[in-house]
Design a protein around this motif. Sequence first.
Motif, PDB file in Angstrom:
ATOM      1  N   TYR A  33       0.848  -1.192   0.000  1.00 24.92           N
ATOM      2  CA  TYR A  33       0.000   0.000   0.000  1.00 24.92           C
ATOM      3  C   TYR A  33       0.886   1.245   0.000  1.00 24.92           C
ATOM      4  N   PHE A  35       0.335   5.567   0.700  1.00 23.94           N
ATOM      5  CA  PHE A  35      -0.592   6.547   1.267  1.00 23.94           C
ATOM      6  C   PHE A  35      -0.006   7.946   1.160  1.00 23.94           C
ATOM      7  N   TYR A  37      -0.581  11.282   3.590  1.00 28.25           N
ATOM      8  CA  TYR A  37      -1.188  11.858   4.781  1.00 28.25           C
ATOM      9  C   TYR A  37      -0.891  13.344   4.810  1.00 28.25           C
ATOM     10  N   MET A  45      -2.699  13.813  12.008  1.00 26.53           N
ATOM     11  CA  MET A  45      -2.334  13.205  10.731  1.00 26.53           C
ATOM     12  C   MET A  45      -3.629  12.731  10.058  1.00 26.53           C
ATOM     13  N   LEU A  47      -5.601  11.129   6.728  1.00 25.51           N
ATOM     14  CA  LEU A  47      -5.436  10.350   5.509  1.00 25.51           C
ATOM     15  C   LEU A  47      -6.016  11.121   4.323  1.00 25.51           C
ATOM     16  N   ARG A  50      -5.244   6.658  -0.638  1.00 26.48           N
ATOM     17  CA  ARG A  50      -4.675   5.324  -0.439  1.00 26.48           C
ATOM     18  C   ARG A  50      -4.640   4.609  -1.779  1.00 26.48           C
ATOM     19  N   PHE A  91       2.886  13.911   3.947  1.00 26.04           N
ATOM     20  CA  PHE A  91       3.767  12.763   4.069  1.00 26.04           C
ATOM     21  C   PHE A  91       3.313  11.652   3.127  1.00 26.04           C
ATOM     22  N   ASN A  98      -0.258  -7.182   4.354  1.00 30.51           N
ATOM     23  CA  ASN A  98      -0.122  -8.293   5.282  1.00 30.51           C
ATOM     24  C   ASN A  98      -0.546  -9.582   4.611  1.00 30.51           C
ATOM     25  N   GLY A 105       0.479  -3.480   9.193  1.00 34.17           N
ATOM     26  CA  GLY A 105       0.970  -2.569   8.167  1.00 34.17           C
ATOM     27  C   GLY A 105       1.809  -1.462   8.729  1.00 34.17           C
ATOM     28  N   LYS A 106       2.994  -1.806   9.194  1.00 30.37           N
ATOM     29  CA  LYS A 106       3.913  -0.805   9.705  1.00 30.37           C
ATOM     30  C   LYS A 106       4.202   0.214   8.616  1.00 30.37           C
ATOM     31  N   LEU A 107       3.970   1.491   8.907  1.00 23.38           N
ATOM     32  CA  LEU A 107       4.178   2.550   7.935  1.00 23.38           C
ATOM     33  C   LEU A 107       5.613   3.035   7.952  1.00 23.38           C
ATOM     34  N   PHE A 109       7.567   6.283   6.495  1.00 27.59           N
ATOM     35  CA  PHE A 109       7.230   7.611   6.007  1.00 27.59           C
ATOM     36  C   PHE A 109       8.397   8.265   5.285  1.00 27.59           C
TER      37      PHE A 109
ATOM     38  N   TYR B  33      -0.900   1.123  16.655  1.00 28.25           N
ATOM     39  CA  TYR B  33       0.496   1.428  16.358  1.00 28.25           C
ATOM     40  C   TYR B  33       0.923   2.673  17.141  1.00 28.25           C
ATOM     41  N   TYR B  35       3.987   5.641  16.935  1.00 30.65           N
ATOM     42  CA  TYR B  35       5.045   6.250  16.152  1.00 30.65           C
ATOM     43  C   TYR B  35       5.612   7.425  16.945  1.00 30.65           C
ATOM     44  N   LEU B  43       9.417  10.676  11.142  1.00 30.51           N
ATOM     45  CA  LEU B  43       8.403   9.787  11.708  1.00 30.51           C
ATOM     46  C   LEU B  43       8.940   8.368  11.776  1.00 30.51           C
ATOM     47  N   PHE B  45       8.403   4.337  13.336  1.00 28.34           N
ATOM     48  CA  PHE B  45       7.573   3.304  13.941  1.00 28.34           C
ATOM     49  C   PHE B  45       8.192   2.857  15.269  1.00 28.34           C
ATOM     50  N   ASP B 104      -5.990  -2.308   6.148  1.00 31.46           N
ATOM     51  CA  ASP B 104      -4.627  -1.869   6.450  1.00 31.46           C
ATOM     52  C   ASP B 104      -4.463  -0.356   6.352  1.00 31.46           C
ATOM     53  N   GLN B 106      -4.468   3.174   8.451  1.00 28.19           N
ATOM     54  CA  GLN B 106      -4.303   3.632   9.820  1.00 28.19           C
ATOM     55  C   GLN B 106      -4.882   5.028  10.004  1.00 28.19           C
ATOM     56  N   PHE B 108      -4.988   8.199  12.678  1.00 29.22           N
ATOM     57  CA  PHE B 108      -4.105   8.722  13.712  1.00 29.22           C
ATOM     58  C   PHE B 108      -4.830   9.575  14.741  1.00 29.22           C
ATOM     59  N   GLY B 109      -4.281   9.578  15.941  1.00 26.35           N
ATOM     60  CA  GLY B 109      -4.694  10.507  16.982  1.00 26.35           C
ATOM     61  C   GLY B 109      -3.934  11.809  16.845  1.00 26.35           C
TER      62      GLY B 109
END
Lengths: 119, 117
Positions: A33, A35, A37, A45, A47, A50, A91, A98, A105-107, A109, B33, B35, B43, B45, B104, B106, B108-109
């Motif tokens: 994937y 993205f 952001y 952040m 989105l 995608r 970003f 996965n 899905g560790k991003l 950046f 997650y 970060y 940024l 992880f 998949d 994400q 964010f907060g």
Amino acid sequence: AQTVTQSQPEMSVQEAETVTLSCTYDTSESDYYLFWYKQPPSRQMILVIRQEAYKQQNATENRFSVNFQKAAKSFSLKISDSQLGDAAMYFCAYSPKNAGGTSYGKLTFGQGTILTVHP
Amino acid sequence: GAGVSQSPSNKVTEKGKDVELRCDPISGHTALYWYRQSLGQGLEFLIYFQGNSAPDKSGLPSDRFSAERTGGSVSTLTIQRTQQEDSAVYLCASSPPPGFGPRDTQYFGPGTRLTVL
């Protein structure tokens, strides 16, 4: 390891004009994937868009569209009819797709591009 | 519905103190997650949770950093004996299980800005 590169630290655009933000990435995976952001000064952040790598059609969301060139590993963002509210840090991010149906899905950046919109 | 929330919004602490940062994910999101965003490193992880388990802790920078998640919901990131280089914005994100939203993806907060004096 995957890497994401945004070569434009800063960009500016006149309100109502079009701007393109660049992103390149490196991966040995065939499906993943990508993205974009947006991070305004509020830090939240958000989105923007995608793209799934196996889909050849470029993703679009209203005024935002991408130019996804898989062979070139390029993923640029085009903002049409720019508005003052588009001003933010943008970003580009990559995540592996996965396997096995579990969500992972560790991003990774890029460094970010600061977009300024002039009235 | 409610988005990802984080508390506190800002935290100022003295070098050597312990801090706890909290994340409340979107209800029903199974993946969570953490970060870190800093001027020098961009940024990065830190850790990933699936339910209450953490299959990937590879981004935690040292053993002073730990995180847990309880009830498949709230997560706490703890930094012990804080150092000045820990100063950063800590972002939390959550992701829905398959079939319950864009896969998949994400969300964010608003982050916690940590300043270590």
